[in-house]
Design an enzyme around this catalytic site. Structure first.
Site, short mmCIF file in Angstrom:
data_model
loop_
_atom_site.label_atom_id
_atom_site.label_comp_id
_atom_site.label_asym_id
_atom_site.label_seq_id
_atom_site.Cartn_x
_atom_site.Cartn_y
_atom_site.Cartn_z
N GLY A 164 0.65 -1.08 0.13
CA GLY A 164 0.03 -0.17 0.09
C GLY A 164 0.94 1.25 -0.27
O GLY A 164 2.18 1.72 0.63
N ASN A 194 3.32 1.64 2.61
CA ASN A 194 4.67 1.75 2.30
C ASN A 194 5.36 3.21 2.82
O ASN A 194 6.82 2.75 2.75
CB ASN A 194 5.22 1.81 0.94
CG ASN A 194 3.97 0.21 0.16
OD1 ASN A 194 3.94 -0.49 1.05
ND2 ASN A 194 4.43 0.02 -0.72
N ALA A 219 16.40 4.98 -13.11
CA ALA A 219 17.45 5.04 -13.17
C ALA A 219 18.36 6.64 -13.66
O ALA A 219 19.81 6.48 -14.05
CB ALA A 219 18.19 3.64 -14.31
N GLN A 220 17.28 7.47 -13.80
CA GLN A 220 17.69 8.34 -14.60
C GLN A 220 17.67 9.06 -13.56
O GLN A 220 18.09 10.39 -14.02
CB GLN A 220 16.65 8.24 -15.85
CG GLN A 220 16.88 8.60 -16.95
CD GLN A 220 17.50 7.14 -17.33
OE1 GLN A 220 19.39 6.45 -17.28
NE2 GLN A 220 17.22 5.88 -17.52
N THR A 225 9.66 -2.39 -7.28
CA THR A 225 7.98 -1.92 -6.62
C THR A 225 8.70 -1.51 -4.86
O THR A 225 9.46 -1.17 -4.40
CB THR A 225 7.18 -3.80 -5.86
OG1 THR A 225 7.49 -4.07 -6.81
CG2 THR A 225 5.72 -3.26 -5.18
N ALA A 240 9.84 1.33 -4.96
CA ALA A 240 11.07 2.15 -4.96
C ALA A 240 10.13 3.58 -4.81
O ALA A 240 10.73 4.66 -3.92
CB ALA A 240 11.90 2.29 -6.51
N GLY A 241 8.75 4.46 -5.77
CA GLY A 241 9.18 5.75 -5.35
C GLY A 241 8.14 6.09 -3.94
O GLY A 241 8.57 7.43 -3.79
N ASP A 242 7.74 5.03 -3.49
CA ASP A 242 7.27 4.82 -1.96
C ASP A 242 9.17 5.68 -0.89
O ASP A 242 8.26 5.71 -0.14
CB ASP A 242 6.48 3.71 -1.65
CG ASP A 242 5.01 4.08 -2.23
OD1 ASP A 242 4.63 4.48 -2.82
OD2 ASP A 242 4.70 2.34 -2.41
O1 RIB Z 1 3.98 1.49 -4.93
C1 RIB Z 1 3.34 -0.18 -4.32
C2 RIB Z 1 2.67 -0.47 -3.87
O2 RIB Z 1 1.63 -0.17 -5.31
C3 RIB Z 1 1.97 -1.70 -3.53
O3 RIB Z 1 2.42 -2.09 -2.42
C4 RIB Z 1 0.89 -2.52 -3.95
O4 RIB Z 1 -0.15 -1.98 -2.90
C5 RIB Z 1 0.39 -0.27 -4.67
O5 RIB Z 1 -0.32 0.43 -3.43
#
Ligand code: RIB
Length: 306
Positions: A40, A44, A225-226, A250, A252-254
């Site tokens: 989520g 995250n 990577a940029q 998954t 990485a942005g969070d």
């Molecule tokens: O940004 C990754 C997340 O997006 C995942 O953990 C998933 O739950 C979605 O919300």
């Protein structure tokens, strides 16, 4: 504990499979593994901020199902204040169906479940938390009205307001922008918000400038990577990404958003906070899964010294 970072957002159980490649429309492919992972975007980001040194409180909703219990307990184990995580009676917790390929790329389908129950009243009930914190973070996996209320309240209280517009499917309500200090989209989100195809530093700057013109304080476009591009009224600055071996992108942005917030809450300057967040995000892509991949403060310090 008084939180210096408050996250308003989603909690999901991620149902994750790894496959040789992502299926095309209508195609069936075999997965090589399956697992449930705490995720989520909101949760995250809360975990990232907490592991990286902030005092964090989460405002969100879970269902009364087993996933809801596990998601709450997971955040509590991370030292995150969950008094504002509401359990919705007979509600079904949010889930995300994730496929990761061997190039570390993913597709994600989110079923919001009880994330869709988070209302402005939930935020108002914990207004004291917003009053006491330094940084407020929102994303877009909870109802838009709730996000709009939180941004506006954050601005009224003169907090550092961060919006990660994810997932983004089109333009945001234009009145939101004036409440946002840092808007942090990735390439595709910057594109969805502006209509600009973001595939280079120049196009990222173009998109960011149009978001600035709508009233956002500063834009940080994350470019994998940029690296990352900071665009403000005063300057444009590119930050190269640390080089790592990617396994799974998954969260990485969070991780970037949570780490950036923790660094600002700790009093770091903007440039240092971006570099810190880049290291944290880079480390996160070297491990599989959402929350299991988020590094701790010592990991980031060790990488910075290496
Ligand atoms: O940004 C990754 C997340 O997006 C995942 O953990 C998933 O739950 C979605 O919300």
């Amino acid at each position: 504990m008084q939180a210096n970072v408050v996250v308003v957002g989603s909690l999901n159980m991620d149902l994750v499979t790894r496959a040789e490649r992502l299926p095309r429309p209508g195609e069936t492919v075999f997965g090589q593994s399956f697992g449930t992972v705490h995720g989520g975007k909101g949760a995250n980001q809360a975990v990232a901020a907490s592991r990286l040194g902030a005092q964090v409180a989460m405002i969100g909703c879970v269902g009364s199902d087993a996933y809801g219990v596990q998601l709450r307990e997971g955040l509590e184990a991370e030292n995150i204040d969950c008094q504002a995580v509401r359990t919705v009676t007979q509600g079904v917790s949010g889930v995300a169906l994730i496929v990761v390929d061997t190039n570390s790329q993913n597709t994600i389908v989110v079923v919001p479940g009880t994330n869709g129950c988070l209302a402005s009243q939930d935020i108002m009930a914990f207004d004291g938390m917003l009053q006491e914190t330094k940084v407020i973070i929102c994303q877009l996996e909870v109802p838009m009205e709730t996000v709009g209320h939180t941004l506006k309240r954050g601005r009224e209280l003169d907090k550092i307001v961060i919006l990660n517009p994810a997932p983004a499917s089109g333009p945001l309500p234009v009145q939101w922008y004036a409440s946002v200090d840092y808007l942090i989209p990735n390439e595709s989100e910057a594109g969805a918000l502006t209509g600009v195809t973001v595939d280079s530093l120049d196009s990222a700057e173009l998109a960011a400038r149009s978001l600035l013109a709508l009233g956002a304080g500063k834009i940080i476009v994350t470019l994998g990577a940029q690296g990352a591009l900071l665009v403000s009224a005063q300057r444009v600055m590119h930050f190269a990404a640390p080089k790592v071996e990617a396994v799974d992108a998954t969260a990485a942005g969070d991780t970037f958003v949570g780490a950036f917030s923790a660094a600002l809450a700790a009093g770091k300057g903007e440039d240092d906070a971006i570099r810190f967040a880049q290291i944290a995000a880079a480390l996160s892509v070297t491990c599989a899964g959402a929350q299991p991949s988020i590094p701790r403060l010592q990991d980031v310090k060790d990488f910075a010294l290496s």
